[in-house]
Design an enzyme around this catalytic site. Structure first.
Site, PDB file in Angstrom:
ATOM      1  N   ASP A 189      11.115  79.416  93.885  1.00 53.76           N
ATOM      2  CA  ASP A 189      10.202  80.153  93.012  1.00 53.76           C
ATOM      3  C   ASP A 189      10.953  80.659  91.785  1.00 53.76           C
ATOM      4  O   ASP A 189      12.176  80.834  91.808  1.00 53.76           O
ATOM      5  CB  ASP A 189       9.583  81.336  93.760  1.00 53.76           C
ATOM      6  CG  ASP A 189       8.581  80.887  94.811  1.00 53.76           C
ATOM      7  OD1 ASP A 189       8.117  79.737  94.728  1.00 53.76           O
ATOM      8  OD2 ASP A 189       8.288  81.687  95.726  1.00 53.76           O
ATOM      9  N   ASP A 192       3.084  76.064 101.096  1.00 55.63           N
ATOM     10  CA  ASP A 192       4.297  76.068 101.919  1.00 55.63           C
ATOM     11  C   ASP A 192       3.964  75.846 103.389  1.00 55.63           C
ATOM     12  O   ASP A 192       4.690  75.146 104.104  1.00 55.63           O
ATOM     13  CB  ASP A 192       5.064  77.371 101.721  1.00 55.63           C
ATOM     14  CG  ASP A 192       4.165  78.602 101.783  1.00 55.63           C
ATOM     15  OD1 ASP A 192       2.944  78.439 102.005  1.00 55.63           O
ATOM     16  OD2 ASP A 192       4.667  79.721 101.607  1.00 55.63           O
TER      17      ASP A 192
END
Length: 532
Positions: free
Chosen positions: A357, A446
């Site tokens: 991220d 995810d």
């Protein structure tokens, strides 16, 4: 009190039986009626033709496929039978083959199977039917894959996503964050700091099969695959010399070893393909993004950074991107989607992808340690933040749990390594319904990747280090802090289970840490791992 098992054997047909061979049992009833009965069955008895010269018949094949379709375990009576693609598929994982003289032992054999074995066989049978026999396309692809495997023709390259690069200016010298430069308690040991050496050239015919060396994919499910590419090709160290069958590889020269460099070379060394690519998803957080990119300056084994620009608004024209010593590719996407994180971009030239991220805060030693672990477990997701799923008894549904625990079943891809091949499977092979739900909730990508990898490998992910959070301090609040975030993830897990037909996630208490995290040794000593 034990409930006696129920056995159904029909000797007469209510309707006209299907045409069959003189020495085999005929098919009774319509296909829909047989499937309804098999749905209630644990086993399906299949008796092969009485003629020993016949290895299988159309009636036996029909019964076999119908049993696999509904999840019943086929019990085949007849040792001469040859099941479809028997030399390629592991039928012993999905069916039982019993010689006819041992028919009196079938009852005791079936009762000896545990519930977990039965569940595994039913799942494997359903997988075989869906993958190889369910449609005309799957049957055709199976035949082609079988022929290709037998004559050793390499598959076509996997499909890649063309990257539309956004022009940007670079030149801002990236500073060195002291928090990044300090490797804490972990000494990285020798790493290849010199320029990457070229990949070795293959001088032999591509059909040559080499064994007894460190394989990057030694646990692939099944002996052959329908997927159009096998990406886990071996990369041999340039300083290795082959010593003959059964002896493996040995570095040229005497007395070398023990410093860690030989260990790294055995895993692939500093060949560009054996480095890793950082894929960073971002959305209109330029300052956070620039800080994250600067922290990558000087990171060993980093080949390239691919920034997935998920916003329809282009970066600011006066934005000066940092110079971190490796190329930074800014890719423009067609729409704002979390699925873009896992597109197999053609600019990714390495096997390893570090999905991270834009607000992730990881030290260099942590990234390097995770990369070392991944190189020895390339079929797994290897990362830092662990999570697990749990069964909600009152509501009879699955829950997503992020509490600290010694047990986990997922590793979040906000900071994780995985193979590029999984990006291809996620984008083009995984059911579209899963990607649609990710777009609907703007969440759960995810979890979807963990479902996919666990479904394919039947292995859990690997968590490294003891960290459970990786967000940078002072960064803007992320979407995961929203109250609805966890409710959506509960729904995602239950929906994904329906799509797969079972829960593919597997629990583990396995964690990898550095064994020398408190010990300072000379630089020429081997660095090891401990496993918790």
């Amino acid at each position: 009190m034990e409930i006696p098992p129920q056995v159904l054997v029909e000797f007469t047909c209510k309707n006209q039986p299907k045409p069959s061979l003189p020495t085999e049992w005929a098919l009774c009833g319509e296909r829909e009626d047989r499937l309804e009965l098999l749905k209630l069955s644990t086993f399906a008895l299949i008796i092969t033709p009485g003629d020993p010269r016949l290895i299988i018949s159309s009636g036996c094949a029909t019964r076999l496929f119908e049993a696999l379709e509904v999840g019943a375990v086929p019990v085949v009576l007849g040792e001469q039978v040859q099941l479809p693609y028997q030399d390629m598929l592991q039928w012993n994982e999905a069916a039982l083959v019993v010689p006819k003289p041992r028919v009196t032992e079938v009852h005791f054999l079936l009762r000896s199977l545990s519930d977990s074995d039965l569940l595994a066989m039913r799942r494997q049978g359903r997988f075989l039917w869906e993958t190889y026999f369910s449609t005309a396309d799957s049957i055709f692809n199976t035949v082609l894959a079988m022929i290709r495997t037998r004559i050793q023709i390499p598959a076509a390259p996997i499909r890649e996503e063309a990257a539309a690069e956004i022009p940007h200016r670079s030149g801002k010298a990236a500073g060195t964050d002291p928090n990044m430069a300090d490797n804490g308690d972990l000494d990285l040991g020798p790493v290849e700091t010199e320029p990457p050496y070229a990949s070795p050239r293959y001088l032999r015919n591509f059909t040559l099969t080499v064994t007894d060396f460190y394989r990057s994919w030694n646990s692939a499910p099944g002996p052959f695959h329908l997927f159009p590419h096998t990406p886990f090709d071996p990369v041999l160290p340039s300083e290795a010399k082959f010593l003959g069958s059964g002896t493996g590889f040995r570095p040229i020269g005497g007395g070398a070893g023990g410093s860690g460099k030989e260990f790294q070379a055995a895993l692939g060394g500093n060949v560009p393909r054996e480095q890793f690519t950082v894929v960073m998803l971002t959305y209109e957080r330029e300052e956070v993004l620039m800080n994250s990119l600067e922290r990558l300056n000087g990171l060993p084994y980093l080949n390239k950074v691919v920034v997935v620009w998920n916003s329809p608004k282009l970066p600011s024209e006066d934005l000066l991107w940092p110079d971190i010593g490796v190329p930074i590719m800014v890719v423009r996407t067609e729409k704002n989607s979390l699925n873009n994180r896992f597109l197999p971009w053609n600019e990714i030239e390495t096997e390893a992808i570090l999905s991270i991220d834009d607000d992730a805060h990881l030290r260099h030693d942590e990234i390097m340690f995770g990369f070392r672990v991944w190189r020895e477990a390339r079929d797994r997701i290897v990362g830092f933040p662990g999570r697990y799923h749990a069964w909600d008894i009152p509501h009879q549904s699955w829950l997503y749990n992020s509490n600290y625990s010694c047990e986990l079943s997922m590793v979040l891809t906000g900071a994780a390594f995985f193979h590029k091949y999984y990006a291809y499977l996620y984008s083009y092979v995984m059911p579209q319904a899963i990607r649609d739900m990710v777009d609907e909730y703007i969440n759960c990508e995810d979890i979807a990747m963990n479902f996919l990898v666990s479904h394919i490998t039947r292995k859990p992910p690997i968590k490294v280090t003891s960290r459970w959070t990786f967000r940078c301090p002072g960064c803007p609040q992320a979407l995961s802090h929203d109250d609805s975030h966890f409710h959506e993830r509960h729904k995602c897990i239950n929906f994904f289970v329906k799509v797969y037909g079972y829960m593919p996630l597997l629990y583990t208490q396995f964690r990898v840490d550095s064994v020398l995290f408190k010990t300072r040794l000379p630089h020429d000593k081997t660095k090891c791992f401990k496993f918790i």
